[in-house]
Write a protein that holds these residues in place. Structure first.
Motif, PDB file in Angstrom:
ATOM      1  N   SER A  17       0.823  -1.211   0.000  1.00 55.40           N
ATOM      2  CA  SER A  17       0.000   0.000   0.000  1.00 55.40           C
ATOM      3  C   SER A  17       0.855   1.258   0.000  1.00 55.40           C
ATOM      4  O   SER A  17       0.337   2.369  -0.103  1.00 55.40           O
ATOM      5  CB  SER A  17      -0.961   0.001   1.197  1.00 55.40           C
ATOM      6  N   TRP A  58      -7.784   1.338 -10.654  1.00 60.62           N
ATOM      7  CA  TRP A  58      -8.367   0.137 -10.050  1.00 60.62           C
ATOM      8  C   TRP A  58      -9.154  -0.661 -11.085  1.00 60.62           C
ATOM      9  O   TRP A  58      -9.149  -1.895 -11.071  1.00 60.62           O
ATOM     10  CB  TRP A  58      -9.255   0.524  -8.872  1.00 60.62           C
ATOM     11  N   LEU A 117      -0.455   4.725  -1.727  1.00 59.93           N
ATOM     12  CA  LEU A 117      -1.899   4.810  -1.898  1.00 59.93           C
ATOM     13  C   LEU A 117      -2.489   5.712  -0.816  1.00 59.93           C
ATOM     14  O   LEU A 117      -1.887   5.889   0.247  1.00 59.93           O
ATOM     15  CB  LEU A 117      -2.522   3.421  -1.792  1.00 59.93           C
ATOM     16  N   VAL A 173      -6.516   4.242   4.024  1.00 59.54           N
ATOM     17  CA  VAL A 173      -7.815   3.569   3.898  1.00 59.54           C
ATOM     18  C   VAL A 173      -8.950   4.484   4.355  1.00 59.54           C
ATOM     19  O   VAL A 173     -10.013   4.535   3.723  1.00 59.54           O
ATOM     20  CB  VAL A 173      -7.821   2.251   4.698  1.00 59.54           C
ATOM     21  N   GLN A 233     -10.030   7.074   1.512  1.00 56.24           N
ATOM     22  CA  GLN A 233     -10.378   6.711   0.143  1.00 56.24           C
ATOM     23  C   GLN A 233     -11.673   5.913   0.092  1.00 56.24           C
ATOM     24  O   GLN A 233     -12.085   5.299   1.075  1.00 56.24           O
ATOM     25  CB  GLN A 233      -9.253   5.924  -0.519  1.00 56.24           C
ATOM     26  N   LYS A 235     -12.215   3.418  -2.089  1.00 56.22           N
ATOM     27  CA  LYS A 235     -11.990   2.045  -2.503  1.00 56.22           C
ATOM     28  C   LYS A 235     -12.137   1.101  -1.320  1.00 56.22           C
ATOM     29  O   LYS A 235     -11.510   1.282  -0.284  1.00 56.22           O
ATOM     30  CB  LYS A 235     -10.595   1.898  -3.111  1.00 56.22           C
ATOM     31  N   PRO A 256      -8.559  -1.936  -0.216  1.00 58.54           N
ATOM     32  CA  PRO A 256      -7.612  -1.904  -1.336  1.00 58.54           C
ATOM     33  C   PRO A 256      -6.528  -2.980  -1.266  1.00 58.54           C
ATOM     34  O   PRO A 256      -6.172  -3.566  -2.291  1.00 58.54           O
ATOM     35  CB  PRO A 256      -7.014  -0.494  -1.260  1.00 58.54           C
ATOM     36  N   ASP A 306      -7.815  -3.509   6.978  1.00 62.63           N
ATOM     37  CA  ASP A 306      -7.541  -3.833   5.579  1.00 62.63           C
ATOM     38  C   ASP A 306      -6.532  -4.973   5.484  1.00 62.63           C
ATOM     39  O   ASP A 306      -6.679  -5.887   4.663  1.00 62.63           O
ATOM     40  CB  ASP A 306      -7.026  -2.583   4.859  1.00 62.63           C
TER      41      ASP A 306
END
Length: 443
Positions: free
Chosen positions: A136, A208, A228, A231, A234, A236, A239, A285
């Motif tokens: 990440s 993505w 990135l 978490v 974002q 997403k 991820p 995550d």
């Protein structure tokens, strides 16, 4: 310049550890895994696993149950580097995990004389296996870099990215798959590494949607210029889990098996920021990615899943100020990282601060706190420190440092050969056992 490594640390291949203390000399040999999934929670000390357990419990009306981390926990590891500090950075610890050798802080798989040390992925490539990196962070950040590159300084990130293409083992590129961030280091004015990888047959994704469309390895996905987004910041969903599942899908059918390293990179970044909500989101995550890896092992029992951390970050304490309480339930109200909340608060008018703070955190500013915030709300460092302090005080979360600590870290294992990772070990022992398995599976 093409760097060719055809003879990689032969001595390492002979240092697979003996049977664990739980095995008698007369017991049968452990099963040799064909595939290795090596997952590293950067900065993830044992205290983070405890925090995550209670964090999940608060979301389930105090039903405290073992997490995926608890279910797989088998041992603990020391992490000291070879520079007399006792406190490692990610480069030195990742070098230990990738090569089986200690080195100095900041070093990427080189020894004290700055000479390259062969890595387990270079060994795997020499023996015909495929290799993958998922992170990440930037894919050329310290931890993934130690598996693929050699440099006396982790800060030389362009040179490290160059090594991903320039280092060859018997004429072959070492990585078959790389997913994460770091596009700015691969597409530069002086060199376009993406184009070079594509010329070697790599599929490429920079979104993505394109990641989901990758159909085979070799493949490269660079989904951000740097790391990135956190978490918490974002949209997403999961991820790291998404990237892990795609990586396993593309590597699964390699005829001689694979080695995949997955890093939960930003657990560490949240620890450096002393941001507990950020840390729990990244831990969640990473846990979901572990669930996907475990499911792969269940479907492919010739696979070893090994999970550890490179070090602990922040000196996380689940209680503070002498109060016997940790308010994990309050973490659920925090919608963004503290850095993102600070950025948003700085755009507000003074009259809007209290309501927006309550909306973004679920917490209420006292009159005294509101005055403090209004006084510094255009001063980023001061505002960040205040807001972060309010969340930590409300949740009773303590931190001893914004750096790393020398605390031992957990080891988790599942699947073929997992019994070799029980009890206490040093981080180099983990690498040596993995390298022993890689060698054995090729015989």
């Amino acid at each position: 310049m093409m760097i060719r490594l055809t003879c990689l640390a032969a001595s390492l291949l002979l240092t697979a550890c003996a049977q664990s203390p739980q095995q008698s000399a007369a017991s049968s040999e452990p099963e040799t895994p064909r595939n290795i999934i090596f997952m590293i929670g950067d900065g993830m000390g044992a205290n983070y696993l405890t925090a995550y357990r209670y964090f999940l419990a608060e979301g389930k009306q105090q039903q405290i149950k073992p997490t995926i981390y608890d279910e797989l926990w088998t041992g603990i590891s020391s992490t000291w580097p070879d520079d007399q500090t006792l406190v490692t950075d990610s480069a030195a610890s990742a070098t230990a995990l990738a090569t089986g050798y200690k080195t100095f802080n900041g070093a990427i798989s080189v020894d004290q004389q700055h000479l390259p040390i062969g890595t387990l992925m270079q060994q795997a490539k020499r023996l015909g296996k495929a290799n993958g990196i998922v992170a990440s962070s930037q894919v050329n950040h310290a931890t993934p870099a130690a598996f693929l590159a050699h440099n006396p300084s982790r800060r030389n990130m362009d040179a490290i990215a160059d090594h991903y293409f320039d280092i060859r083992v018997e004429g072959q590129l070492v990585p078959d798959l790389m997913f994460g961030g770091g596009a700015r280091h691969f597409i530069r004015d002086d060199r376009n590494l993406v184009a070079e990888f594509q010329a070697e047959g790599y599929q490429y994704a920079d979104s993505w949607q394109q990641l989901t469309q990758l159909s085979q390895a070799p493949a490269l996905a660079l989904l951000a210029d740097n790391g990135l987004p956190s978490v918490l910041n974002q949209e997403k969903e999961a991820p790291l889990q998404v990237m892990t599942e795609k990586a396993l899908e593309l590597l699964a059918d390699h005829p001689k098996g694979f080695v995949l390293m997955v890093e939960g990179s930003q657990i560490d970044w949240c620890g450096h920021a002393n941001d507990i909500a950020c840390a729990m989101a990244e831990m969640h995550d990473f846990a979901r990615a572990i669930q996907s890896a475990k499911a792969f092992v269940d479907a492919n029992p010739d696979t070893l899943l090994i999970i550890t951390a490179d070090h602990e970050t922040g000196g996380l304490a689940l209680a503070a100020d002498g109060i016997y309480e940790w308010r994990a339930d309050l973490i659920y109200g925090v919608q963004y990282t503290v850095r993102e909340i600070t950025r948003r608060m700085m755009k507000l008018e003074p009259a809007e601060l209290a309501d927006q703070w309550r909306h973004w955190t679920g917490l209420t500013l006292s009159d005294e706190q509101l005055t403090e915030v209004q006084t510094v709300h255009q001063q980023q460092p001061e505002l960040y420190a205040l807001l972060n302090g309010y969340i930590n005080k409300a949740t009773r979360t303590g931190w001893t440092t914004d750096g790393h600590t020398a605390a031992d870290v957990p080891v988790m294992a599942y699947g073929a050969g997992a019994e070799q990772f029980t009890g206490f070990m040093d981080n180099i022992d983990i690498a040596k056992r993995i390298m022993g398995f890689i060698q054995q599976s090729a015989n």
